[in-house]
Design an enzyme around this catalytic site. Sequence first.
Site, PDB file in Angstrom:
ATOM      1  N   ASP A  16       0.823  -1.209   0.000  1.00 21.83           N
ATOM      2  CA  ASP A  16       0.000   0.000   0.000  1.00 21.83           C
ATOM      3  C   ASP A  16       0.861   1.265   0.000  1.00 21.83           C
ATOM      4  O   ASP A  16       1.974   1.265   0.523  1.00 21.83           O
ATOM      5  CB  ASP A  16      -0.919  -0.014   1.233  1.00 21.83           C
ATOM      6  CG  ASP A  16      -2.106   0.940   1.087  1.00 21.83           C
ATOM      7  OD1 ASP A  16      -2.387   1.386  -0.051  1.00 21.83           O
ATOM      8  OD2 ASP A  16      -2.756   1.231   2.106  1.00 21.83           O
ATOM      9  N   HIS A  33       2.781   3.092  -8.999  1.00 23.58           N
ATOM     10  CA  HIS A  33       2.557   1.673  -9.294  1.00 23.58           C
ATOM     11  C   HIS A  33       3.771   1.087 -10.030  1.00 23.58           C
ATOM     12  O   HIS A  33       4.171  -0.047  -9.773  1.00 23.58           O
ATOM     13  CB  HIS A  33       1.285   1.484 -10.124  1.00 23.58           C
ATOM     14  CG  HIS A  33       0.027   1.932  -9.419  1.00 23.58           C
ATOM     15  ND1 HIS A  33      -0.252   1.603  -8.118  1.00 23.58           N
ATOM     16  CD2 HIS A  33      -1.028   2.686  -9.844  1.00 23.58           C
ATOM     17  CE1 HIS A  33      -1.430   2.124  -7.769  1.00 23.58           C
ATOM     18  NE2 HIS A  33      -1.907   2.793  -8.799  1.00 23.58           N
ATOM     19  N   LEU A 127      10.779 -20.719  -4.232  1.00 28.77           N
ATOM     20  CA  LEU A 127       9.830 -19.798  -3.592  1.00 28.77           C
ATOM     21  C   LEU A 127       8.505 -19.868  -4.338  1.00 28.77           C
ATOM     22  O   LEU A 127       8.484 -19.882  -5.569  1.00 28.77           O
ATOM     23  CB  LEU A 127      10.387 -18.359  -3.667  1.00 28.77           C
ATOM     24  CG  LEU A 127       9.458 -17.231  -3.206  1.00 28.77           C
ATOM     25  CD1 LEU A 127       9.299 -17.246  -1.685  1.00 28.77           C
ATOM     26  CD2 LEU A 127       9.997 -15.866  -3.640  1.00 28.77           C
TER      27      LEU A 127
HETATM   28  C1  IPE Z   1      -5.566  -2.740  -0.227  1.00 30.15           C
HETATM   29  O1  IPE Z   1      -5.185  -1.416  -0.449  1.00 30.15           O
HETATM   30  C2  IPE Z   1      -5.549  -3.508  -1.515  1.00 30.15           C
HETATM   31  C3  IPE Z   1      -4.225  -3.741  -2.099  1.00 30.15           C
HETATM   32  C4  IPE Z   1      -3.078  -3.393  -1.586  1.00 30.15           C
HETATM   33  C5  IPE Z   1      -4.224  -4.437  -3.357  1.00 30.15           C
HETATM   34  P1  IPE Z   1      -6.272  -0.257  -0.671  1.00 30.15           P
HETATM   35  O2  IPE Z   1      -5.505   1.009  -0.757  1.00 30.15           O
HETATM   36  O3  IPE Z   1      -7.140  -0.598  -1.805  1.00 30.15           O
HETATM   37  O4  IPE Z   1      -7.115  -0.355   0.681  1.00 30.15           O
HETATM   38  P2  IPE Z   1      -7.919   0.749   1.496  1.00 30.15           P
HETATM   39  O5  IPE Z   1      -8.925   1.328   0.565  1.00 30.15           O
HETATM   40  O6  IPE Z   1      -6.930   1.765   1.966  1.00 30.15           O
HETATM   41  O7  IPE Z   1      -8.514  -0.017   2.637  1.00 30.15           O
HETATM   42  C1  IPE Z   2      -1.454   0.185  -3.434  1.00 30.30           C
HETATM   43  O1  IPE Z   2      -1.267   1.543  -3.486  1.00 30.30           O
HETATM   44  C2  IPE Z   2      -1.671  -0.435  -4.805  1.00 30.30           C
HETATM   45  C3  IPE Z   2      -3.035  -0.914  -5.053  1.00 30.30           C
HETATM   46  C4  IPE Z   2      -4.026  -0.918  -4.200  1.00 30.30           C
HETATM   47  C5  IPE Z   2      -3.297  -1.460  -6.371  1.00 30.30           C
HETATM   48  P1  IPE Z   2      -2.493   2.557  -3.550  1.00 30.30           P
HETATM   49  O2  IPE Z   2      -2.855   2.752  -4.974  1.00 30.30           O
HETATM   50  O3  IPE Z   2      -3.602   2.089  -2.675  1.00 30.30           O
HETATM   51  O4  IPE Z   2      -1.833   3.879  -2.982  1.00 30.30           O
HETATM   52  P2  IPE Z   2      -2.434   4.861  -1.912  1.00 30.30           P
HETATM   53  O5  IPE Z   2      -2.895   4.024  -0.745  1.00 30.30           O
HETATM   54  O6  IPE Z   2      -3.579   5.568  -2.589  1.00 30.30           O
HETATM   55  O7  IPE Z   2      -1.322   5.785  -1.561  1.00 30.30           O
HETATM   56 MG    MG Z   3      -4.078   2.383  -0.714  1.00 33.38          MG
END
Ligand code: IPE
Ligand code: IPE
Ligand code: MG
Length: 236
Positions: A16, A33, A127
Site C-alpha cells: 500500500d 505503481h 519460492l
Molecule cells: C488494499 O489497499 C488492496 C491492495 C493493496 C491491493 P487499498 O488502498 O485498496 O485499501 P484501502 O482502501 O486503503 O482499505
Molecule cells: C497500493 O497503493 C496499490 C493498489 C491498491 C493497487 P495505492 O494505490 O492504494 O496507494 P495509496 O494508498 O492511494 O497511496
Molecule cells: Mg491504498
Amino acid sequence: MENIERIPTHVAIIMDGNGRWAKALGKERYEGHIEGVDSVRECIKAARRNGVKYLTLYAFSTENWGRPAEEVNALMELFCKSVIAETPQLVEQGVRVVMIGRRDRFSERVCSHLEQIERETADGKHLTLVLAFDYSSRDEITTAVKALATKVAAGEIAVEDISEQSVSQSLYTADIPDPDFIIRTSGECRLSNFLLWQASYAEMYFPTTMWPDFKQEQFDQALEVYASRERRYGKL
Ligand code: IPE
Ligand code: IPE
Ligand code: MG
C-alpha cells in the site's frame, strides 16, 4: 542478513501507498505503481535469499474495481507488461507463481497473461509467489461456503464432515500454509479484506514506509521484527 534466527515460512504483504508516494514527489499515481513493481522484484529476491518459502502479495482487491477506469486499466496493463518482462527472471530464480482470486472479471488478455505466468513458472522450487489479484477474503470465503453447500446438497459429504480443515481446503489458498507474518506498508493498520481466515494467528507489522520505498533492506528489517516476536497460540 544471514543471522536472522526465526524465518517465517510464509510472508504476506499488503502493498500500500503507491499513490501517496507518487503524489509526495509531484508525480502521477501511475508512477507509484511502476516503482511498486520494482519493490515486488526486490522483495522476491530478499524472500528467496532469506529462505522464505511462500510470499503472498496483495496486488488488486475486489474493491479496487471501484477506482476510476483509467487507473484500473493502467494497473491491468502494468500487470500484463510485468508478466512479459519478469517471467524469465522468475523462472531463473526458481519462483513458482500461483494466482488467487476471481478469474471471471478479467479481459481475455489479462486472463491469458495470468495463465501464462502460472504455466511458465510451474516448476519453480525455491519460492512460491502467491499473487492476490481480484481477491478479497469475504468473496473467497463465500465461494468456499457455496462449494461445500453444493457437495452437501449432492450427498457427496455430510454436514458433520465440514471441519476447519475442509473449509481451509475449499479456499483459493487450499495448498498454501497460513501466513506467519503479514506486513502492510504505508502506515494504514487494517487488513482491507485480505486473508481473514488464514490470518488467525499471523503476526502483523505496519511500517510507515510507502510500498515504492520498501526494498530488500526494508524486507530484511521486517524479518528482524518477526524474529523478535513471541508466538503463543493461546498457550502460556
Ligand atoms: C488494499 O489497499 C488492496 C491492495 C493493496 C491491493 P487499498 O488502498 O485498496 O485499501 P484501502 O482502501 O486503503 O482499505
Ligand atoms: C497500493 O497503493 C496499490 C493498489 C491498491 C493497487 P495505492 O494505490 O492504494 O496507494 P495509496 O494508498 O492511494 O497511496
Ligand atoms: Mg491504498
